[in-house]
Write a protein that holds these residues in place. Structure first.
Motif, PDB file in Angstrom:
ATOM      1  N   ALA A  70       1.002  -1.320   0.104  1.00  0.00           N
ATOM      2  CA  ALA A  70      -0.104   0.040   0.061  1.00  0.00           C
ATOM      3  C   ALA A  70       0.987   1.298   0.056  1.00  0.00           C
ATOM      4  CB  ALA A  70      -1.052  -0.014   1.139  1.00  0.00           C
ATOM      5  N   ALA A  71       1.976   1.359   0.791  1.00  0.00           N
ATOM      6  CA  ALA A  71       2.950   2.319   0.866  1.00  0.00           C
ATOM      7  C   ALA A  71       3.319   2.551  -0.482  1.00  0.00           C
ATOM      8  CB  ALA A  71       3.801   2.431   1.971  1.00  0.00           C
ATOM      9  N   ALA A  72       4.003   1.542  -1.337  1.00  0.00           N
ATOM     10  CA  ALA A  72       4.545   1.578  -2.417  1.00  0.00           C
ATOM     11  C   ALA A  72       3.760   2.245  -3.456  1.00  0.00           C
ATOM     12  CB  ALA A  72       4.990   0.236  -2.856  1.00  0.00           C
ATOM     13  N   ARG A  73       2.482   1.720  -3.478  1.00  0.00           N
ATOM     14  CA  ARG A  73       1.279   2.468  -4.435  1.00  0.00           C
ATOM     15  C   ARG A  73       1.120   3.756  -4.010  1.00  0.00           C
ATOM     16  NH1 ARG A  73      -3.269  -2.354  -4.349  1.00  0.00           N
ATOM     17  NH2 ARG A  73      -2.055  -3.913  -5.657  1.00  0.00           N
ATOM     18  N   ALA A  74       1.067   4.166  -2.971  1.00  0.00           N
ATOM     19  CA  ALA A  74       0.992   5.691  -2.564  1.00  0.00           C
ATOM     20  C   ALA A  74       2.035   6.416  -3.042  1.00  0.00           C
ATOM     21  CB  ALA A  74       0.670   5.725  -1.006  1.00  0.00           C
ATOM     22  N   VAL A  75       3.380   5.804  -2.882  1.00  0.00           N
ATOM     23  CA  VAL A  75       4.586   6.634  -3.437  1.00  0.00           C
ATOM     24  C   VAL A  75       4.552   6.832  -4.828  1.00  0.00           C
ATOM     25  CG1 VAL A  75       7.070   6.576  -3.479  1.00  0.00           C
ATOM     26  CG2 VAL A  75       5.877   6.054  -1.331  1.00  0.00           C
ATOM     27  N   ALA A  76       4.001   5.633  -5.463  1.00  0.00           N
ATOM     28  CA  ALA A  76       4.079   5.725  -6.994  1.00  0.00           C
ATOM     29  C   ALA A  76       3.138   6.633  -7.529  1.00  0.00           C
ATOM     30  CB  ALA A  76       3.856   4.239  -7.563  1.00  0.00           C
ATOM     31  N   GLY A  77       1.888   6.841  -6.705  1.00  0.00           N
ATOM     32  CA  GLY A  77       0.940   7.689  -7.363  1.00  0.00           C
ATOM     33  C   GLY A  77       1.390   9.096  -7.099  1.00  0.00           C
ATOM     34  N   VAL A  78       2.476   9.430  -6.054  1.00  0.00           N
ATOM     35  CA  VAL A  78       2.665  10.923  -6.042  1.00  0.00           C
ATOM     36  C   VAL A  78       4.062  11.207  -6.866  1.00  0.00           C
ATOM     37  CG1 VAL A  78       3.557  12.271  -4.026  1.00  0.00           C
ATOM     38  CG2 VAL A  78       1.647  10.871  -3.705  1.00  0.00           C
ATOM     39  N   VAL A  79       4.966  10.238  -6.720  1.00  0.00           N
ATOM     40  CA  VAL A  79       6.039  10.484  -7.260  1.00  0.00           C
ATOM     41  C   VAL A  79       5.949  10.437  -8.955  1.00  0.00           C
ATOM     42  CG1 VAL A  79       8.634   9.803  -7.741  1.00  0.00           C
ATOM     43  CG2 VAL A  79       7.423   9.612  -5.434  1.00  0.00           C
ATOM     44  N   ARG A  80       6.540  11.436  -9.636  1.00  0.00           N
ATOM     45  CA  ARG A  80       6.366  11.674 -11.192  1.00  0.00           C
ATOM     46  C   ARG A  80       7.864  10.971 -11.760  1.00  0.00           C
ATOM     47  NH1 ARG A  80       2.137  12.131 -12.959  1.00  0.00           N
ATOM     48  NH2 ARG A  80       2.634  13.203 -14.734  1.00  0.00           N
ATOM     49  N   PRO A  81       7.538  10.672 -13.060  1.00  0.00           N
ATOM     50  CA  PRO A  81       8.802   9.942 -13.540  1.00  0.00           C
ATOM     51  C   PRO A  81      10.199  10.922 -13.579  1.00  0.00           C
ATOM     52  CG  PRO A  81       6.837   9.861 -15.103  1.00  0.00           C
ATOM     53  CD  PRO A  81       6.580  10.465 -13.911  1.00  0.00           C
ATOM     54  N   LEU A  82       9.983  12.037 -13.778  1.00  0.00           N
ATOM     55  CA  LEU A  82      11.097  12.926 -13.459  1.00  0.00           C
ATOM     56  C   LEU A  82      11.819  13.041 -12.275  1.00  0.00           C
ATOM     57  CD1 LEU A  82      13.025  15.347 -14.733  1.00  0.00           C
ATOM     58  CD2 LEU A  82      11.312  16.972 -14.029  1.00  0.00           C
ATOM     59  N   ALA A  83      11.046  12.695 -11.019  1.00  0.00           N
ATOM     60  CA  ALA A  83      11.754  12.679  -9.724  1.00  0.00           C
ATOM     61  C   ALA A  83      12.547  11.438  -9.792  1.00  0.00           C
ATOM     62  CB  ALA A  83      10.786  12.508  -8.656  1.00  0.00           C
ATOM     63  N   TRP A  84      11.995  10.208 -10.332  1.00  0.00           N
ATOM     64  CA  TRP A  84      12.747   8.803 -10.191  1.00  0.00           C
ATOM     65  C   TRP A  84      13.953   9.133 -11.146  1.00  0.00           C
ATOM     66  CZ3 TRP A  84      11.467   5.735  -6.816  1.00  0.00           C
ATOM     67  CH2 TRP A  84      10.137   5.504  -6.265  1.00  0.00           C
ATOM     68  N   ILE A  85      13.830   9.808 -12.371  1.00  0.00           N
ATOM     69  CA  ILE A  85      15.163  10.095 -12.939  1.00  0.00           C
ATOM     70  C   ILE A  85      16.454  10.935 -12.334  1.00  0.00           C
ATOM     71  CG2 ILE A  85      16.132  11.272 -15.176  1.00  0.00           C
ATOM     72  CD1 ILE A  85      13.635  10.590 -16.386  1.00  0.00           C
ATOM     73  N   LEU A  86      15.728  12.030 -11.591  1.00  0.00           N
ATOM     74  CA  LEU A  86      16.664  12.751 -10.773  1.00  0.00           C
ATOM     75  C   LEU A  86      17.161  11.944  -9.437  1.00  0.00           C
ATOM     76  CD1 LEU A  86      14.887  16.265 -10.665  1.00  0.00           C
ATOM     77  CD2 LEU A  86      16.912  15.168 -12.204  1.00  0.00           C
ATOM     78  N   LEU A  87      16.430  10.911  -8.725  1.00  0.00           N
ATOM     79  CA  LEU A  87      16.905  10.431  -7.735  1.00  0.00           C
ATOM     80  C   LEU A  87      17.779   9.416  -8.409  1.00  0.00           C
ATOM     81  CD1 LEU A  87      16.409   9.187  -4.827  1.00  0.00           C
ATOM     82  CD2 LEU A  87      14.737   7.770  -5.710  1.00  0.00           C
ATOM     83  N   ALA A  88      17.872   8.598  -9.376  1.00  0.00           N
ATOM     84  CA  ALA A  88      18.641   7.768 -10.012  1.00  0.00           C
ATOM     85  C   ALA A  88      20.038   8.422 -10.339  1.00  0.00           C
ATOM     86  CB  ALA A  88      18.103   7.055 -11.088  1.00  0.00           C
ATOM     87  N   ALA A  89      19.862   9.899 -10.956  1.00  0.00           N
ATOM     88  CA  ALA A  89      21.108  10.487 -11.047  1.00  0.00           C
ATOM     89  C   ALA A  89      21.868  10.896 -10.192  1.00  0.00           C
ATOM     90  CB  ALA A  89      20.464  11.683 -12.083  1.00  0.00           C
ATOM     91  N   ALA A  90      20.985  11.591  -9.031  1.00  0.00           N
ATOM     92  CA  ALA A  90      21.788  11.815  -7.747  1.00  0.00           C
ATOM     93  C   ALA A  90      22.494  10.461  -7.066  1.00  0.00           C
ATOM     94  CB  ALA A  90      20.717  12.376  -6.572  1.00  0.00           C
ATOM     95  N   VAL A  91      21.973   9.602  -7.179  1.00  0.00           N
ATOM     96  CA  VAL A  91      22.698   8.313  -6.579  1.00  0.00           C
ATOM     97  C   VAL A  91      24.035   7.717  -7.399  1.00  0.00           C
ATOM     98  CG1 VAL A  91      22.452   5.611  -6.176  1.00  0.00           C
ATOM     99  CG2 VAL A  91      20.610   7.142  -5.327  1.00  0.00           C
ATOM    100  N   VAL A  92      23.686   7.771  -8.753  1.00  0.00           N
ATOM    101  CA  VAL A  92      24.990   7.463  -9.507  1.00  0.00           C
ATOM    102  C   VAL A  92      25.847   8.455  -9.327  1.00  0.00           C
ATOM    103  CG1 VAL A  92      25.651   7.364 -12.017  1.00  0.00           C
ATOM    104  CG2 VAL A  92      23.535   6.055 -11.220  1.00  0.00           C
ATOM    105  N   LEU A  93      25.550   9.744  -9.654  1.00  0.00           N
ATOM    106  CA  LEU A  93      26.634  10.862  -9.422  1.00  0.00           C
ATOM    107  C   LEU A  93      27.507  10.741  -7.848  1.00  0.00           C
ATOM    108  CD1 LEU A  93      25.048  13.778 -11.065  1.00  0.00           C
ATOM    109  CD2 LEU A  93      26.488  12.529 -11.791  1.00  0.00           C
ATOM    110  N   GLY A  94      26.725  10.474  -6.925  1.00  0.00           N
ATOM    111  CA  GLY A  94      27.063  10.673  -5.635  1.00  0.00           C
ATOM    112  C   GLY A  94      27.998   9.425  -5.257  1.00  0.00           C
ATOM    113  N   VAL A  95      27.812   8.161  -6.043  1.00  0.00           N
ATOM    114  CA  VAL A  95      28.810   7.220  -5.985  1.00  0.00           C
ATOM    115  C   VAL A  95      29.963   7.693  -6.655  1.00  0.00           C
ATOM    116  CG1 VAL A  95      29.048   4.716  -6.542  1.00  0.00           C
ATOM    117  CG2 VAL A  95      27.113   5.415  -5.527  1.00  0.00           C
ATOM    118  N   LEU A  96      29.835   7.927  -7.788  1.00  0.00           N
ATOM    119  CA  LEU A  96      31.011   8.078  -8.724  1.00  0.00           C
ATOM    120  C   LEU A  96      31.933   9.519  -8.188  1.00  0.00           C
ATOM    121  CD1 LEU A  96      29.446   8.490 -12.305  1.00  0.00           C
ATOM    122  CD2 LEU A  96      30.979   6.562 -11.424  1.00  0.00           C
ATOM    123  N   GLY A  97      31.413  10.447  -7.434  1.00  0.00           N
ATOM    124  CA  GLY A  97      32.033  11.476  -6.791  1.00  0.00           C
ATOM    125  C   GLY A  97      32.549  10.902  -5.579  1.00  0.00           C
ATOM    126  N   THR A  98      32.190  10.136  -5.138  1.00  0.00           N
ATOM    127  CA  THR A  98      32.801   9.451  -3.724  1.00  0.00           C
ATOM    128  C   THR A  98      34.046   8.702  -4.086  1.00  0.00           C
ATOM    129  OG1 THR A  98      30.800   9.570  -2.393  1.00  0.00           O
ATOM    130  CG2 THR A  98      32.289   8.076  -1.624  1.00  0.00           C
TER     131      THR A  98
END
Length: 420
Positions: A33-61
């Motif tokens: 239920a929580a996953a469905r609620a989050v999926a209904g609120v988060v837009r595709p652009l947010a998922w892209i930015l989240l993935a980019a933040a994780v990848v850039l954070g790992v590479l930068g570290t």
């Protein structure tokens, strides 16, 4: 002692396992239920930015790239701060008002959307989404103080005959970047009927005079309205129909016989098979022709029945007939063509007084002959063929008049020719 321990511990194990299983199921349901609620609120652009933040954070570290880590931090901060825009109340009182829920194709449906802040706190700006069929309209709403209200007027252009669902109204709260979106649906959808265009058929255009007592047939009966002749008494005859004067003269009990009459039952059969039409324009003209004939029959106090290959349509009044025809669509099935439709009409209304078949120019002459041969015996029959490339004309197949029209406006003239 060992036996007692084994005996007492054995029933506890399945109980413990069952308890853990139930708790696990509850946790899984909550997580889903929580996953469905989050999926209904988060837009595709947010998922892209989240993935980019994780990848850039790992590479930068890993590689020690300070600039890359800085970009990752900025992206993460943007994602976190944008969540704050979701908080707040959206307790609007919503009222959707369509001035007319029934329009003719080509007209505009006008309506109003009223929003009011019935709470005690200010509501931040938001967006209102109003679905209309497969499309939608978006309205921007300013912030509303307690007790304030706003009204948005809108118009819906109608280019095609259809039944459109207007609503439900959705109140959308989100951030300026379009990363998150919280949707709160209100109200119920309102059906908007886009009726087919019709023409008014004046005078005796339908070609059949009204008869409140029904229409005579060649079938004889012992009890009816239209007197036909005298015959000798048969066991079971109603003595109320004895013709006493003839009985006294002949010395034999003579009975009145009558011609059976049919109730003024007007049946319209509309073919919806796309194979019977050369294109969508022909089909729309055929729907309009069926609607025009049905409206005239209702004005003439006929009992009207409309049928398509899928079954009967509601036609107790002009509004019901037009509402039903608004939702009729073409079918690509090879079954249900005009000949099959005629057989269905004959089976469902064998005592119909008037039968009209409406089809397109895709119906071959052999199909029309087959259809006419299946119509109820004794009924007055008419076929209307819509053919965009043909001239307005009239021909006969057996006892049936076959009218050919190219446009809806040709229908009154074609009927007048048939009567002439």
């Amino acid at each position: 002692m060992t036996t007692e321990d084994a005996t007492t511990s054995t029933p506890d194990e399945p109980v413990e396992r069952t308890g853990w299983t139930a708790a696990g199921r509850r946790a899984a349901v909550l997580a889903l239920a929580a996953a469905r609620a989050v999926a209904g609120v988060v837009r595709p652009l947010a998922w892209i930015l989240l993935a980019a933040a994780v990848v850039l954070g790992v590479l930068g570290t890993v590689y020690g790239w300070r600039e890359v880590r800085t970009i990752a931090v900025v992206l993460a901060a943007t994602l976190v701060l944008s969540v704050l825009f979701l908080f707040g109340r959206t307790s609007y009182a919503v009222e959707l008002d369509l001035t007319r829920t029934r329009v003719v194709v080509g007209e505009r449906a006008v309506g109003a959307l009223r929003l009011a802040n019935t709470g005690t706190r200010r509501i931040l700006p938001s967006r209102i989404v109003l679905p209309v069929g497969s499309g939608r309209g978006v309205f921007g709403v300013r912030q509303l103080a307690p007790g304030d209200s706003i009204e948005e007027l809108f118009s819906i252009p109608t280019q095609k005959r259809a039944v459109l669902a207007v609503g439900p109204v959705s109140i959308v709260r989100g951030d300026p970047f379009g990363l998150y979106e919280r949707v709160d649906r209100r109200d119920e959808p309102v059906p908007l009927y886009v009726h087919p265009r019709t023409v008014r058929l004046e005078g005796q255009s339908i070609g059949f005079v009204r008869d409140l007592e029904g229409m005579e047939t060649r079938d004889l009966a012992r009890d009816d309205i239209a007197f036909h002749a005298l015959s000798e008494y048969q066991p079971g005859d109603d003595l109320r129909h004895v013709h006493w004067r003839s009985t006294a003269r002949t010395g034999t009990l003579m009975m009145r016989t009558y011609e059976q009459t049919r109730r003024s039952h007007f049946v319209i059969g509309l073919s919806t098979a796309t194979a019977d039409y050369a294109g969508e324009a022909e089909f729309e003209t055929a729907v309009s022709a069926a609607a025009s004939l049905g409206l005239r029959a209702l004005r003439d106090a006929f009992h009207v029945e409309a049928r398509v290959p899928a079954g009967p349509l509601r036609a107790d009044s002009g509004r019901q007939l037009l509402d039903s025809l608004s939702g009729v669509d073409g079918t690509r099935s090879r079954e249900g063509r005009v000949a099959d439709l005629a057989g269905s009409v004959a089976a469902s209304a064998p005592l119909a007084s008037v039968v009209v078949l409406v089809c397109g120019g895709g119906a071959a002459p052999a199909d029309l002959r087959d259809a006419v041969s299946r119509l109820p015996a004794g009924a007055r029959t008419l076929a209307v063929v819509v053919s965009a490339d043909a001239e307005t004309g009239r021909r006969r197949i057996g006892d049936t008049d076959v009218l050919t029209i190219a446009e809806l406006d040709d229908l009154p003239r074609a009927l007048r020719k048939a009567l002439g």
